[in-house]
Write a protein that holds these residues in place. Structure first.
Motif, PDB file in Angstrom:
ATOM      1  N   UNK A  31       0.811  -1.219   0.000  1.00 59.59           N
ATOM      2  CA  UNK A  31       0.000   0.000   0.000  1.00 59.59           C
ATOM      3  C   UNK A  31       0.845   1.271   0.000  1.00 59.59           C
ATOM      4  N   UNK A  32       2.158   1.125   0.093  1.00 61.47           N
ATOM      5  CA  UNK A  32       3.049   2.271   0.184  1.00 61.47           C
ATOM      6  C   UNK A  32       3.763   2.534  -1.139  1.00 61.47           C
ATOM      7  N   UNK A  33       3.840   3.811  -1.486  1.00 64.18           N
ATOM      8  CA  UNK A  33       4.763   4.214  -2.533  1.00 64.18           C
ATOM      9  C   UNK A  33       6.169   4.139  -1.952  1.00 64.18           C
ATOM     10  N   UNK A  34       7.098   3.596  -2.721  1.00 57.96           N
ATOM     11  CA  UNK A  34       8.464   3.412  -2.229  1.00 57.96           C
ATOM     12  C   UNK A  34       9.436   4.219  -3.084  1.00 57.96           C
ATOM     13  N   UNK A  35      10.396   4.821  -2.414  1.00 57.75           N
ATOM     14  CA  UNK A  35      11.334   5.653  -3.154  1.00 57.75           C
ATOM     15  C   UNK A  35      12.739   5.589  -2.601  1.00 57.75           C
ATOM     16  N   UNK A  36      13.639   6.090  -3.406  1.00 60.21           N
ATOM     17  CA  UNK A  36      15.030   6.270  -3.005  1.00 60.21           C
ATOM     18  C   UNK A  36      15.376   7.755  -3.126  1.00 60.21           C
ATOM     19  N   UNK A  37      15.974   8.276  -2.082  1.00 63.11           N
ATOM     20  CA  UNK A  37      16.469   9.637  -2.056  1.00 63.11           C
ATOM     21  C   UNK A  37      17.969   9.585  -1.799  1.00 63.11           C
ATOM     22  N   UNK A  38      18.647  10.677  -2.055  1.00 62.14           N
ATOM     23  CA  UNK A  38      20.068  10.740  -1.728  1.00 62.14           C
ATOM     24  C   UNK A  38      20.423  12.136  -1.225  1.00 62.14           C
ATOM     25  N   UNK A  39      21.463  12.158  -0.429  1.00 67.01           N
ATOM     26  CA  UNK A  39      21.948  13.429   0.096  1.00 67.01           C
ATOM     27  C   UNK A  39      23.469  13.425   0.047  1.00 67.01           C
ATOM     28  N   UNK A  40      23.995  14.300  -0.793  1.00 69.74           N
ATOM     29  CA  UNK A  40      25.439  14.467  -0.882  1.00 69.74           C
ATOM     30  C   UNK A  40      25.893  15.457   0.181  1.00 69.74           C
ATOM     31  N   UNK A  41      27.172  15.409   0.496  1.00 67.49           N
ATOM     32  CA  UNK A  41      27.727  16.276   1.532  1.00 67.49           C
ATOM     33  C   UNK A  41      27.476  17.743   1.188  1.00 67.49           C
ATOM     34  N   UNK A  42      26.856  18.461   2.107  1.00 64.63           N
ATOM     35  CA  UNK A  42      26.611  19.884   1.911  1.00 64.63           C
ATOM     36  C   UNK A  42      25.443  20.218   1.010  1.00 64.63           C
ATOM     37  N   UNK A  43      24.687  19.199   0.600  1.00 63.77           N
ATOM     38  CA  UNK A  43      23.547  19.431  -0.295  1.00 63.77           C
ATOM     39  C   UNK A  43      22.253  18.942   0.338  1.00 63.77           C
ATOM     40  N   UNK A  44      21.147  19.381  -0.247  1.00 59.28           N
ATOM     41  CA  UNK A  44      19.843  18.945   0.238  1.00 59.28           C
ATOM     42  C   UNK A  44      19.528  17.532  -0.247  1.00 59.28           C
ATOM     43  N   UNK A  45      18.692  16.860   0.502  1.00 59.03           N
ATOM     44  CA  UNK A  45      18.231  15.541   0.096  1.00 59.03           C
ATOM     45  C   UNK A  45      17.351  15.681  -1.141  1.00 59.03           C
ATOM     46  N   UNK A  46      17.553  14.780  -2.104  1.00 64.05           N
ATOM     47  CA  UNK A  46      16.801  14.865  -3.347  1.00 64.05           C
ATOM     48  C   UNK A  46      16.238  13.493  -3.728  1.00 64.05           C
TER      49      UNK A  46
END
Length: 115
Positions: A31-46
């Motif tokens: 029932x959940x949408x599943x995703x992958x995010x990433x966060x590089x050093x000094x940057x926002x999570x995307x």
């Protein structure tokens, strides 16, 4: 208790591949949408990639044609196949589960692309 456990990160050379896995427990996974995010050093999570309960998929422009997200509802697991990796893909990668107003995150797994 909800748990999202990522695995598969590591150090890889440019042009190489990695496959991330995220095993979910404590939720009705299908029932959940599943995703992958990433966060590089000094940057926002995307957002990197997301797959809905209906199988609709969207990718960040920066990874289109190189990354592939998939889900296995029988195993409560979402995957991210990453090919042709670039140094700019270096980041901590987080698994995400969303259902209506509920959102859960994993602890993250480090991916480093370097020669």
């Amino acid at each position: 208790q909800v748990q999202l456990a990522e695995s598969g990160g590591g150090l890889v050379q440019p042009g190489g591949s990695l496959r991330l896995s995220c095993a979910a427990s404590g939720i009705i996974f299908s029932t959940y949408a599943m995703g992958w995010y990433r966060q590089a050093l000094g940057k926002q999570r995307e957002l990197v990639a997301q797959v809905t309960t209906f199988g609709h998929i969207n990718y960040a422009d920066s990874v289109k044609g190189r990354f592939s997200i998939s889900r296995d509802n029988a195993k409560n697991t979402v995957y991210l196949q990453m090919d042709s990796l670039k140094p700019e893909d270096t980041a901590v990668y987080y698994c995400n589960a969303i259902f209506q107003s509920r959102a859960y995150w994993g602890q993250g797994t480090q991916v480093t692309v370097s020669s």
